[in-house]
Each structure stands twice: as C-alpha cells, then as structure tokens.
Write a protein that holds these residues in place. Structure first.
Motif: not given
Length: 151
Positions: A46-50, A62-63, A68-71, A147-151
């Motif tokens: 799972f991708k980080r998000g809801y 999702f991250s 963070p990307i909102i859709f 938290f929603f930014t991938e390193k």
C-alpha cells in the motif's frame, strides 16, 4: 497546483479510511481508479495515504516524492504548506462541506454526511473518524507534509 507530470509505478493501492475491506486501485498517470475489496487484490504493497468514497466520488490523499497529493476522482493536486487551505463548515444539521483552496482559488468543495459516533471505540474522537477533519487538522503541521513526502 494541478499535477501535470505524473510519474510513478502503477497502479498504486490506497487504503480506505473508513472501511478496512476496501482499497482504491489508483493510476496516477491517468487518474483512473477502481475500488476493490482486499480479497480481490491479494497481497499488494500500500502507498501511504487514505481515501473515502463520497456518493460517486473518491477523495483521497497519497504520498509522493514532491509531497502529499490530494485527489478527487481523476483530478490531482499538490498540497503545500502555506499555499493550500482546507476547511469544513456545517451546512445544515447533518451535512458538512469540505473545501480545498490552493493559492486563494477554490479547487473543489464536496458535501458529506456528518460522521456519527456509533459503534466506535470509546477513545475515538471526531478527528479520528472523519477523514475530512483529519485532513483539515493536518494542513498546518510540517510533520504532515514530511510524512507524505517520500524520501
């Protein structure tokens, strides 16, 4: 800011905020999506998000490497601290309105039924059971964006 260039391994899988058994199979490059049961997808990562389902709309977060990307359905927007604003207001009784504003322009608003505290554990509060309130409460916290930014 609308996300124009979309690069990621596809599809991504996002957990439903309200119902454990449902998952969103999302294609960031096209905005295509399908709601599936966990039984249908098997053991995916799972991708980080809801996300939540709101009538005929899927709204989620999702991250990504850029933040963070909102859709909402196929439309995607980058959330940035200080440039994005989310708020909630009560329309009448049981109807709430969630609004997303980016750079002082309303991107979308969506009505949803106020979450009822029925069959929740005693330590749950409104922030924990209402996806839109959870989003709104995180918007001013740097740790939310980190938290929603991938390193």
């Amino acid at each position: 800011m609308v996300i124009e260039e979309k690069r990621t391994v596809e599809p991504i899988y996002i957990e439903n905020y309200d119902e454990y058994n449902f998952v969103c199979k999302y294609f960031p490059s096209t905005g295509g999506f399908e709601e599936k049961s966990r039984d249908e997808i098997g053991g995916v990562e799972f991708k980080r998000g809801y996300y939540v389902k709101n009538k005929d709309n899927l709204v989620g977060l999702f991250s990504s490497k850029i933040g963070p990307i909102i859709f909402i359905n196929s439309k995607q927007y980058l959330l940035e601290l200080g440039k994005s604003k989310m708020d909630i207001c009560e329309k009448n009784g049981n109807v709430m309105v969630f609004r997303l504003v980016i750079n002082d322009v309303e991107i979308f608003n969506i009505e949803y039924e106020k979450v009822k505290f029925v069959n929740f554990d005693p330590w749950s509060d409104e922030e924990m059971v209402d996806f839109y309130r959870w989003l709104t409460n995180g918007q001013n916290e740097q740790k939310f964006y980190d938290f929603f930014t991938e390193k």
